[in-house]
Design a protein around this motif. Structure first.
Motif, PDB file in Angstrom:
ATOM      1  N   UNK A   1     -55.462 -24.319 -88.259  1.00 44.07           N
ATOM      2  CA  UNK A   1     -54.805 -24.219 -86.978  1.00 44.07           C
ATOM      3  C   UNK A   1     -53.523 -25.048 -87.010  1.00 44.07           C
ATOM      4  N   UNK A   2     -52.515 -24.557 -86.314  1.00 40.61           N
ATOM      5  CA  UNK A   2     -51.217 -25.229 -86.266  1.00 40.61           C
ATOM      6  C   UNK A   2     -51.348 -26.618 -85.656  1.00 40.61           C
ATOM      7  N   UNK A   3     -50.770 -27.598 -86.312  1.00 39.08           N
ATOM      8  CA  UNK A   3     -50.749 -28.965 -85.805  1.00 39.08           C
ATOM      9  C   UNK A   3     -49.297 -29.378 -85.586  1.00 39.08           C
ATOM     10  N   UNK A   4     -48.903 -29.652 -84.329  1.00 37.60           N
ATOM     11  CA  UNK A   4     -47.508 -30.049 -84.085  1.00 37.60           C
ATOM     12  C   UNK A   4     -47.197 -31.387 -84.745  1.00 37.60           C
ATOM     13  N   UNK A   5     -45.942 -31.554 -85.150  1.00 39.61           N
ATOM     14  CA  UNK A   5     -45.528 -32.790 -85.807  1.00 39.61           C
ATOM     15  C   UNK A   5     -45.413 -33.941 -84.816  1.00 39.61           C
ATOM     16  N   UNK A   6     -45.050 -33.615 -83.578  1.00 37.01           N
ATOM     17  CA  UNK A   6     -44.941 -34.633 -82.538  1.00 37.01           C
ATOM     18  C   UNK A   6     -46.014 -34.428 -81.487  1.00 37.01           C
ATOM     19  N   UNK A   7     -46.510 -35.516 -80.941  1.00 35.15           N
ATOM     20  CA  UNK A   7     -47.479 -35.402 -79.854  1.00 35.15           C
ATOM     21  C   UNK A   7     -46.779 -34.879 -78.612  1.00 35.15           C
ATOM     22  N   UNK A   8     -47.545 -34.171 -77.787  1.00 36.86           N
ATOM     23  CA  UNK A   8     -46.974 -33.668 -76.545  1.00 36.86           C
ATOM     24  C   UNK A   8     -46.610 -34.835 -75.643  1.00 36.86           C
ATOM     25  N   UNK A   9     -45.486 -34.698 -74.985  1.00 35.37           N
ATOM     26  CA  UNK A   9     -45.005 -35.743 -74.085  1.00 35.37           C
ATOM     27  C   UNK A   9     -45.102 -35.211 -72.653  1.00 35.37           C
ATOM     28  N   UNK A  10     -46.322 -35.187 -72.142  1.00 42.56           N
ATOM     29  CA  UNK A  10     -46.549 -34.670 -70.797  1.00 42.56           C
ATOM     30  C   UNK A  10     -46.397 -35.828 -69.822  1.00 42.56           C
ATOM     31  N   UNK A  11     -45.425 -35.687 -68.910  1.00 43.35           N
ATOM     32  CA  UNK A  11     -45.109 -36.776 -68.001  1.00 43.35           C
ATOM     33  C   UNK A  11     -45.438 -36.505 -66.552  1.00 43.35           C
ATOM     34  N   UNK A  12     -45.851 -35.275 -66.237  1.00 41.28           N
ATOM     35  CA  UNK A  12     -46.196 -35.002 -64.845  1.00 41.28           C
ATOM     36  C   UNK A  12     -47.343 -34.009 -64.778  1.00 41.28           C
ATOM     37  N   UNK A  13     -48.043 -33.954 -63.650  1.00 40.75           N
ATOM     38  CA  UNK A  13     -49.176 -33.046 -63.510  1.00 40.75           C
ATOM     39  C   UNK A  13     -48.806 -31.571 -63.693  1.00 40.75           C
ATOM     40  N   UNK A  14     -47.613 -31.188 -63.269  1.00 37.02           N
ATOM     41  CA  UNK A  14     -47.186 -29.792 -63.441  1.00 37.02           C
ATOM     42  C   UNK A  14     -47.117 -29.427 -64.915  1.00 37.02           C
ATOM     43  N   UNK A  15     -46.548 -30.307 -65.728  1.00 39.21           N
ATOM     44  CA  UNK A  15     -46.479 -30.051 -67.167  1.00 39.21           C
ATOM     45  C   UNK A  15     -47.878 -29.926 -67.760  1.00 39.21           C
ATOM     46  N   UNK A  16     -48.798 -30.786 -67.298  1.00 42.35           N
ATOM     47  CA  UNK A  16     -50.176 -30.724 -67.772  1.00 42.35           C
ATOM     48  C   UNK A  16     -50.792 -29.366 -67.423  1.00 42.35           C
ATOM     49  N   UNK A  17     -50.623 -28.932 -66.178  1.00 41.45           N
ATOM     50  CA  UNK A  17     -51.185 -27.660 -65.742  1.00 41.45           C
ATOM     51  C   UNK A  17     -50.621 -26.488 -66.526  1.00 41.45           C
ATOM     52  N   UNK A  18     -49.310 -26.472 -66.705  1.00 43.10           N
ATOM     53  CA  UNK A  18     -48.694 -25.382 -67.451  1.00 43.10           C
ATOM     54  C   UNK A  18     -49.126 -25.390 -68.915  1.00 43.10           C
ATOM     55  N   UNK A  19     -49.377 -26.560 -69.465  1.00 47.75           N
ATOM     56  CA  UNK A  19     -49.862 -26.656 -70.833  1.00 47.75           C
ATOM     57  C   UNK A  19     -51.286 -26.099 -70.932  1.00 47.75           C
ATOM     58  N   UNK A  20     -52.095 -26.346 -69.907  1.00 53.02           N
ATOM     59  CA  UNK A  20     -53.491 -25.907 -69.913  1.00 53.02           C
ATOM     60  C   UNK A  20     -53.617 -24.400 -69.740  1.00 53.02           C
ATOM     61  N   UNK A  21     -52.921 -23.810 -68.739  1.00 52.17           N
ATOM     62  CA  UNK A  21     -53.123 -22.388 -68.472  1.00 52.17           C
ATOM     63  C   UNK A  21     -51.856 -21.550 -68.575  1.00 52.17           C
ATOM     64  N   UNK A  22     -50.777 -22.139 -69.077  1.00 50.64           N
ATOM     65  CA  UNK A  22     -49.540 -21.387 -69.259  1.00 50.64           C
ATOM     66  C   UNK A  22     -49.552 -20.590 -70.554  1.00 50.64           C
ATOM     67  N   UNK A  23     -48.503 -19.867 -70.779  1.00 53.73           N
ATOM     68  CA  UNK A  23     -48.407 -19.058 -71.990  1.00 53.73           C
ATOM     69  C   UNK A  23     -48.860 -17.639 -71.741  1.00 53.73           C
ATOM     70  N   UNK A  24     -48.705 -16.828 -72.752  1.00 50.71           N
ATOM     71  CA  UNK A  24     -48.965 -15.399 -72.606  1.00 50.71           C
ATOM     72  C   UNK A  24     -50.441 -15.061 -72.441  1.00 50.71           C
ATOM     73  N   UNK A  25     -51.323 -15.736 -73.143  1.00 47.47           N
ATOM     74  CA  UNK A  25     -52.713 -15.299 -73.206  1.00 47.47           C
ATOM     75  C   UNK A  25     -53.703 -16.135 -72.429  1.00 47.47           C
TER      76      UNK A  25
END
Length: 127
Positions: free
Chosen positions: A1-25
């Motif tokens: 599985x793809x492993x990003x080189x940098x850790x995610x820098x989530x700074x607000x709840x909206x970014x967290x939410x979009x990371x959890x259920x955002x994207x195409x699938x």
């Protein structure tokens, strides 16, 4: 599985939410599981249409890691695995329905490419 080189820098709840259920699938998988409750992998893949095994598998792993989807394996032959929404996953459904209602006010295009689960969903219609 793809492993990003940098850790995610989530700074607000909206970014967290979009990371959890955002994207195409991710949102599509959540909506299908919300409607069907429990699905085996092959049935989920048929419901999704046009998703590859690699993408479905990777997306399910992300949703499982974020405690949105649970995978239950039965020790049988042949192997039997089911996927369903967790309590956290179920709590996301009203948010996605609200987004769908909002989107329905601005995106009115209906065509043969409309997703099957979206054709059944009445949240995209402003009441």
């Amino acid at each position: 599985m793809y492993q990003p080189k940098l850790e995610k820098d989530i700074r607000c709840p909206l970014e967290y939410g979009l990371d959890i259920f955002g994207g195409k699938w991710k949102s599509r998988i959540i909506c299908v599981l919300a409607e069907k409750k429990v699905l085996r992998y092959s049935t989920l893949r048929k419901e999704m249409a046009n998703i590859t095994d690699a993408v479905l598998s990777a997306t399910l792993k992300e949703l499982i890691a974020n405690n949105i989807v649970e995978r239950k394996q039965y020790n049988e032959i042949p192997p039997h695995v089911e996927y369903f929404l967790t309590e956290k996953g179920i709590s996301v459904v009203p948010i996605l329905q609200s987004i769908c209602t909002w989107s329905g006010a601005y995106h009115k295009e209906e065509n043969e490419n409309t997703l099957l689960q979206c054709q059944k969903c009445d949240y995209h219609i402003i009441k």
